[in-house]
Design an enzyme around this catalytic site. Structure first.
Site, PDB file in Angstrom:
ATOM      1  N   ASN A   9      42.598  43.482  52.851  1.00 23.00           N
ATOM      2  CA  ASN A   9      43.850  42.768  52.606  1.00 23.00           C
ATOM      3  C   ASN A   9      44.810  43.766  51.965  1.00 23.00           C
ATOM      4  O   ASN A   9      44.677  44.074  50.783  1.00 23.00           O
ATOM      5  CB  ASN A   9      43.592  41.568  51.681  1.00 23.00           C
ATOM      6  CG  ASN A   9      44.873  40.839  51.333  1.00 23.00           C
ATOM      7  OD1 ASN A   9      45.946  41.151  51.855  1.00 23.00           O
ATOM      8  ND2 ASN A   9      44.764  39.859  50.444  1.00 23.00           N
ATOM      9  N   LYS A  11      47.818  43.389  51.289  1.00 21.98           N
ATOM     10  CA  LYS A  11      48.835  42.739  50.454  1.00 21.98           C
ATOM     11  C   LYS A  11      50.208  43.351  50.756  1.00 21.98           C
ATOM     12  O   LYS A  11      50.463  43.713  51.904  1.00 21.98           O
ATOM     13  CB  LYS A  11      48.443  42.810  48.970  1.00 21.98           C
ATOM     14  CG  LYS A  11      47.028  42.264  48.747  1.00 21.98           C
ATOM     15  CD  LYS A  11      46.651  42.057  47.303  1.00 21.98           C
ATOM     16  CE  LYS A  11      45.213  41.536  47.238  1.00 21.98           C
ATOM     17  NZ  LYS A  11      44.780  41.242  45.870  1.00 21.98           N
ATOM     18  N   HIS A  98      45.159  32.451  49.918  1.00 23.43           N
ATOM     19  CA  HIS A  98      44.842  33.495  48.943  1.00 23.43           C
ATOM     20  C   HIS A  98      45.315  33.039  47.561  1.00 23.43           C
ATOM     21  O   HIS A  98      46.345  32.375  47.443  1.00 23.43           O
ATOM     22  CB  HIS A  98      45.515  34.815  49.342  1.00 23.43           C
ATOM     23  CG  HIS A  98      44.986  35.968  48.534  1.00 23.43           C
ATOM     24  ND1 HIS A  98      45.419  36.223  47.256  1.00 23.43           N
ATOM     25  CD2 HIS A  98      44.042  36.897  48.821  1.00 23.43           C
ATOM     26  CE1 HIS A  98      44.751  37.278  46.789  1.00 23.43           C
ATOM     27  NE2 HIS A  98      43.905  37.704  47.714  1.00 23.43           N
ATOM     28  N   GLU A 100      46.842  34.506  45.352  1.00 22.57           N
ATOM     29  CA  GLU A 100      48.218  34.923  45.036  1.00 22.57           C
ATOM     30  C   GLU A 100      49.222  33.960  45.671  1.00 22.57           C
ATOM     31  O   GLU A 100      50.289  33.700  45.109  1.00 22.57           O
ATOM     32  CB  GLU A 100      48.433  36.377  45.494  1.00 22.57           C
ATOM     33  CG  GLU A 100      47.676  37.343  44.583  1.00 22.57           C
ATOM     34  CD  GLU A 100      47.153  38.600  45.250  1.00 22.57           C
ATOM     35  OE1 GLU A 100      47.615  38.952  46.345  1.00 22.57           O
ATOM     36  OE2 GLU A 100      46.248  39.230  44.654  1.00 22.57           O
ATOM     37  N   GLU A 170      36.819  34.237  46.438  1.00 20.34           N
ATOM     38  CA  GLU A 170      37.453  35.275  45.622  1.00 20.34           C
ATOM     39  C   GLU A 170      37.723  34.743  44.213  1.00 20.34           C
ATOM     40  O   GLU A 170      38.749  34.087  43.985  1.00 20.34           O
ATOM     41  CB  GLU A 170      38.790  35.704  46.249  1.00 20.34           C
ATOM     42  CG  GLU A 170      38.659  36.275  47.643  1.00 20.34           C
ATOM     43  CD  GLU A 170      39.822  37.216  47.971  1.00 20.34           C
ATOM     44  OE1 GLU A 170      39.544  38.355  48.352  1.00 20.34           O
ATOM     45  OE2 GLU A 170      40.987  36.822  47.815  1.00 20.34           O
ATOM     46  N   GLY A 176      41.711  42.435  41.575  1.00 22.17           N
ATOM     47  CA  GLY A 176      42.577  43.490  41.055  1.00 22.17           C
ATOM     48  C   GLY A 176      42.324  43.834  39.601  1.00 22.17           C
ATOM     49  O   GLY A 176      43.123  44.510  38.960  1.00 22.17           O
ATOM     50  N   SER A 216      37.579  42.981  43.594  1.00 21.81           N
ATOM     51  CA  SER A 216      37.169  44.308  43.132  1.00 21.81           C
ATOM     52  C   SER A 216      35.938  44.862  43.852  1.00 21.81           C
ATOM     53  O   SER A 216      35.100  45.536  43.246  1.00 21.81           O
ATOM     54  CB  SER A 216      36.958  44.319  41.610  1.00 21.81           C
ATOM     55  OG  SER A 216      38.172  44.016  40.950  1.00 21.81           O
TER      56      SER A 216
END
Ligand code: 13P
Length: 253
Positions: A9, A11, A98, A100, A170, A176, A216
């Site tokens: 991904n 991003k 996701h 985010e 996730e 991250g 991660s």
């Protein structure tokens, strides 16, 4: 045996030139070094879908995916990209839900159910993300929350539709942050998700669903994570932006 998948991904990263270089380096390394039959997906920003897809040509191992799509099929939705558009470009996968998108764009389970439907209607495979924030894990609510996320956005599907969905677990606290779920934590949650699917669709269907781990993942931990019986590969952020790192992650699958 379920297909192993390692999806990167990207991003909102890379210029077009950098994106081309990254894709071509990974493609070369995968061809030269990676044995096995893990499938690789580059989930790239919208403007790079066609250039990267064209660069890959008929690569049997690597394909491209989008990172989102609209819940609408067409119309006056400035700035949005629809599932039929992705389909018309020959894009097979789209990440949906996701964390985010949930966090910064207010996407909730109901909206994501609509996005899943429109993606499937147009022949795209959703990579549906779920996962709990830190405070929920600390309060021991992670299993209930992830089950609810899966239920809200996927349980209206029939079994044939569900089989086209890839699920990505996730945990938000691992995204991250450099903090990975341990292999045991990942396996435990993947088993919970699969059991939940089995409760609705039966074990035979649940056993076919590909469940990826994200958060991660890197060259050092990929192999251990991907060796867990219910972990069918990964959805990789930071480490997918460096060709050497991503190739090493792919080797772990
Ligand atoms: P990182 O691998 O950078 O933690 O990101 C994970 C992720 O969000 C993939 O979708």
């Amino acid at each position: 045996m379920r297909q192993k998948i390692v999806a990167g991904n990207w991003k909102m990263n890379k210029t077009l030139e950098e994106a081309n270089i990254l894709a071509s380096e990974v493609t070369g390394m995968v061809a030269d070094e990676v044995k096995g039959d893990a499938k690789v997906i580059f989930c790239v920003p919208f403007p790079y879908l066609l250039p990267i897809k064209n660069q890959l040509g008929n690569n049997a191992r690597i394909s491209v995916g989008a990172q989102n799509c609209s819940e609408h099929e067409s119309g006056a939705y400035t700035g949005e990209v629809s599932a039929p558009m992705l389909k018309s470009m020959g894009i097979p996968y789209v990440i949906l839900g996701h964390s985010e998108r949930r966090q910064y764009f207010g996407e909730d389970g109901k909206l994501l159910a609509k996005k899943v439907d429109v993606a499937l209607k147009h022949g795209l495979s959703p990579i549906f993300c779920c996962g709990e924030p830190l405070e929920v894990r600390e309060a021991n609510g992670h299993e209930a929350l992830v089950k609810k996320q899966v239920e809200e956005s996927l349980f209206h599907l029939d079994a044939d539709a569900l089989k086209k969905v890839v699920i990505a677990y996730e945990p938000v606290w691992a995204i991250g942050t450099g903090k990975t779920a341990s292999a045991q934590q990942a396996q435990d949650m993947h088993a919970v998700i699969r059991k939940h699917l089995a409760s609705k669709y039966g074990q035979a269907v649940a056993d076919t669903i590909i469940i990826l781990y994200g958060g991660s993942v890197n060259a050092a931990n990929a192999k251990e994570l991907f060796s867990c019986p219910d972990v069918d590969g990964g959805l990789v952020g930071g480490a997918s932006l460096k060709s050497r790192d991503f190739t090493e992650v792919i080797k772990g699958a």
